[in-house]
Each structure stands twice: as structure tokens, then as C-alpha cells.
Design an enzyme around this catalytic site. Structure first.
Site, PDB file in Angstrom:
ATOM      1  N   LYS A 126       0.823  -1.212   0.000  1.00  0.00           N
ATOM      2  CA  LYS A 126       0.000   0.000   0.000  1.00  0.00           C
ATOM      3  C   LYS A 126       0.861   1.269   0.000  1.00  0.00           C
ATOM      4  O   LYS A 126       0.433   2.307  -0.526  1.00  0.00           O
ATOM      5  CB  LYS A 126      -0.920   0.011   1.231  1.00  0.00           C
ATOM      6  CG  LYS A 126      -1.885  -1.168   1.333  1.00  0.00           C
ATOM      7  CD  LYS A 126      -2.821  -1.240   0.143  1.00  0.00           C
ATOM      8  CE  LYS A 126      -2.549  -2.419  -0.726  1.00  0.00           C
ATOM      9  NZ  LYS A 126      -3.423  -2.504  -1.918  1.00  0.00           N
TER      10      LYS A 126
ATOM     11  N   HIS B 164      -8.717   6.746  -0.798  1.00  0.00           N
ATOM     12  CA  HIS B 164      -8.525   5.304  -0.908  1.00  0.00           C
ATOM     13  C   HIS B 164      -7.071   4.923  -0.641  1.00  0.00           C
ATOM     14  O   HIS B 164      -6.778   3.952   0.075  1.00  0.00           O
ATOM     15  CB  HIS B 164      -8.948   4.838  -2.307  1.00  0.00           C
ATOM     16  CG  HIS B 164      -8.825   3.358  -2.513  1.00  0.00           C
ATOM     17  ND1 HIS B 164      -9.610   2.453  -1.843  1.00  0.00           N
ATOM     18  CD2 HIS B 164      -8.013   2.625  -3.317  1.00  0.00           C
ATOM     19  CE1 HIS B 164      -9.291   1.223  -2.218  1.00  0.00           C
ATOM     20  NE2 HIS B 164      -8.319   1.306  -3.113  1.00  0.00           N
TER      21      HIS B 164
END
Length: 315
Positions: free
Chosen positions: A123, A149
Site C-alpha cells: 500500500k 482510498h
């Protein structure tokens, strides 16, 4: 009053360190939530302020070779994460229903811990998506949905693998997300490779649909918990958070689907954003195509620039 607040925060921090799973404590970025919070705040500050101001009077970078290498690296990286998830539970012993957290030091449990951390670390790598948008002056791509997000997922996953790094109920959404990213970065890599690969990108219109299917699968899977007679998952709070996460992002991506494919608002206004002194950039509104259809393979073309009244304005 202030002293009591700091005291409460200190007690919670000590409690958190005590509850941190010893199997992930030595992995990078896992010693404290402060590190990852500062990284994510720095990311938001860069994409909203520093980056746009730096690029304001500069030509956009091409980054073609860099982006091709990056995207196909992410395909390989996410493929490996999917493989690790499958081999450490999802393709071997997990029941796909009430799979509790495995607190042992078995080889399979330790492999799942490593897989969960790799997903968490991926991520941070994905933050480069937005950095490339900024450096290429693709301001219309830096939306609230995109920034939210990319920043909220690593932040929430730190808490997840800190307390429950091994468990079917808490890792299914990671498996699905990694599968989706294999597809997405394959598309991005081919798109970055140039026009000669456009014929292989006929499935572009299904990208958002794939995202929506992802959130449906996550929501349906985690919803089982509420209909089981007995499922003693160790940290029920994460069950509720995953349900909220799946539902919330399904709504956000559904709104994008409606705006892009139903109302035809796919082409961004071509004004080049000039960052303001307070580091808040101009909001870009989408262009509404009068016939309700998006323009693909039509008369409007972009050559590292923006289209104005059907003509190309190069940067």
C-alpha cells in the site's frame, strides 16, 4: 484537562504496544503507528501542496519507461502476494467461513503473517500512483476518492496486522484486493507501453466493474459473521470495520460509475491547475457530453496536453 487527555492517550498507546502481535513487531513500519501516520500525512501534503506547486511552472515529466517498469513490478508483486495468501491458508486450510486468528508459530501461520505484512507494505508502494499523476500534471486524476482510498487503506491495515495478522475473517478482502490489483496494473502497464498496445485494452470499460465486484465479494463474505450461530472471532471490531469499508467504497465507486458511464462525465476540464498560496488546488469538474456518451476513439485527442474545442493544445 489537557493532562488527562495526554494520560489517556499514553495509556492507550501502552495498551496497544502490549497487544501488538509479537510475530510482526520486528517488521519495518510496525513498531509504532506514528511512523506510518507521518508517512501518510506527508503523502497527502505532497499531492495537494508541494507537488502541484513544484510542477506549476514546469513541463510534465514523461516517465514512460519508469511507469512501465513500475506497473509490471506491481503486477509481479501482487501476484506473489496472492500466491502467499493462497498457500498460507486460503488455498489450503481455510474454510472461507468462520476462520479465527491463528496465534501459533506454525510455518503456515508465520507465512500468513509475512503475506499480510507484504500486502500492507504494498500500500505504501502504491502511493507512487499519485506521485506519478502529480509529476505528469494529470491533475484530474488526483480526486478525493483516489487520495482517500490510497491513504486510508495502509492506515487501517496497520491496526489490522498489529492485532490480527493471521485469520481468514480478517484477510479475505486483502486477497481479493491483491487479485484486483494484478488486473489493474496489467492494464496500466500496457497503457503506458504506447498506442501499439491499445488493441489489447478493450476491457478498459470493465475496470470499475471489477472494483465494484471486489467490494460486493468482501461485503458478502464478512456479512456471514452476522448470520452464524457461533463464530468467536477474537476481535469483532475488525469485522464491523471491514463491513463498513466494503459498503462505503462500494458507494463511492458506484457514484463514480454513474458519473462516468451513465451520465457520461468522463472527460475532465482541460484547465491546468495553478496551486494557490494556501496549497489548495483548483477543483476540476468533469465535462458533460451532451449525448450522454463518452468519447472514445472519437475526434478529441490528447498529446501530452489538453483538448480545447476539439483542437490539441500541447504542453
Amino acid at each position: 484537562m489537557l493532562e488527562e487527555v495526554f494520560s489517556s492517550v499514553s495509556r492507550f498507546y501502552d495498551y496497544l504496544l502490549e497487544r501488538t502481535d509479537a510475530r510482526v513487531r520486528e517488521y519495518p513500519l510496525m513498531q509504532s503507528p506514528i511512523q506510518m501516520t507521518l508517512i501518510l500525512l506527508g503523502y497527502v501534503f505532497f499531492v495537494l501542496c508541494v507537488g502541484p506547486r513544484y510542477m506549476a511552472n514546469r513541463k510534465p515529466f514523461s516517465l514512460k519507461t519508469t511507469m512501465i517498469a513500475y506497473n509490471f513490478f506491481m503486477v509481479a508483486f501482487n501476484s506473489y502476494i496472492v500466491y502467499e495468501f493462497l498457500m498460507s491458508g486460503w488455498g489450503t486450510t481455510y474454510t472461507w467461513r468462520c476462520d479465527l486468528c491463528d496465534t501459533s508459530n506454525s510455518p503456515q501461520a508465520l507465512r500468513m503473517v509475512r503475506g499480510a505484512w507484504l500486502f500492507y507494505f504494498s500500500k505504501y508502494v502504491e502511493l507512487l500512483d499519485t506521485v506519478f499523476f502529480v509529476l505528469r500534471k494529470k491533475h484530474s486524476q488526483v480526486t478525493f476518492l483516489h487520495i482517500f482510498h490510497h491513504s486510508i487503506l495502509p492506515w487501517t491495515w496497520w491496526w489490522g496486522i498489529t492485532l490480527t495478522p493471521v485469520g481468514g475473517m480478517s484477510s479475505f478482502h486483502a486477497l481479493v484486493n491483491a487479485c484486483v490489483h494484478v488486473i489493474m496494473y496489467t492494464y496500466y502497464g500496457l497503457a503506458a507501453a504506447g498506442p501499439r498496445f491499445q488493441k489489447y485494452l478493450w476491457w478498459k470499460k470493465y475496470m470499475t466493474a471489477i472494483q465494484l465486484i471486489q467490494f460486493v465479494l468482501v461485503t458478502v463474505h464478512i456479512s456471514q459473521y452476522y448470520f452464524m450461530e457461533k463464530c468467536e472471532f477474537q476481535v469483532p471490531l475488525f469485522i464491523h470495520l471491514i463491513l463498513i469499508y466494503g459498503t462505503f467504497f462500494f458507494i463511492l465507486f458506484s457514484n463514480f460509475w454513474i458519473q462516468a458511464y451513465v451520465k457520461g462525465k468522463r472527460l475532465p476540464v482541460s484547465n491546468e491547475d495553478k496551486p494557490k498560496q494556501n496549497c489548495i488546488t483548483t477543483v476540476i469538474e468533469p465535462v458533460v457530453v451532451t449525448n450522454g456518451k463518452h468519447l472514445e476513439n472519437g475526434n478529441v485527442h490528447y498529446t501530452n496536453g489538453f483538448a480545447h474545442n476539439g483542437k490539441v493544445k500541447e504542453i
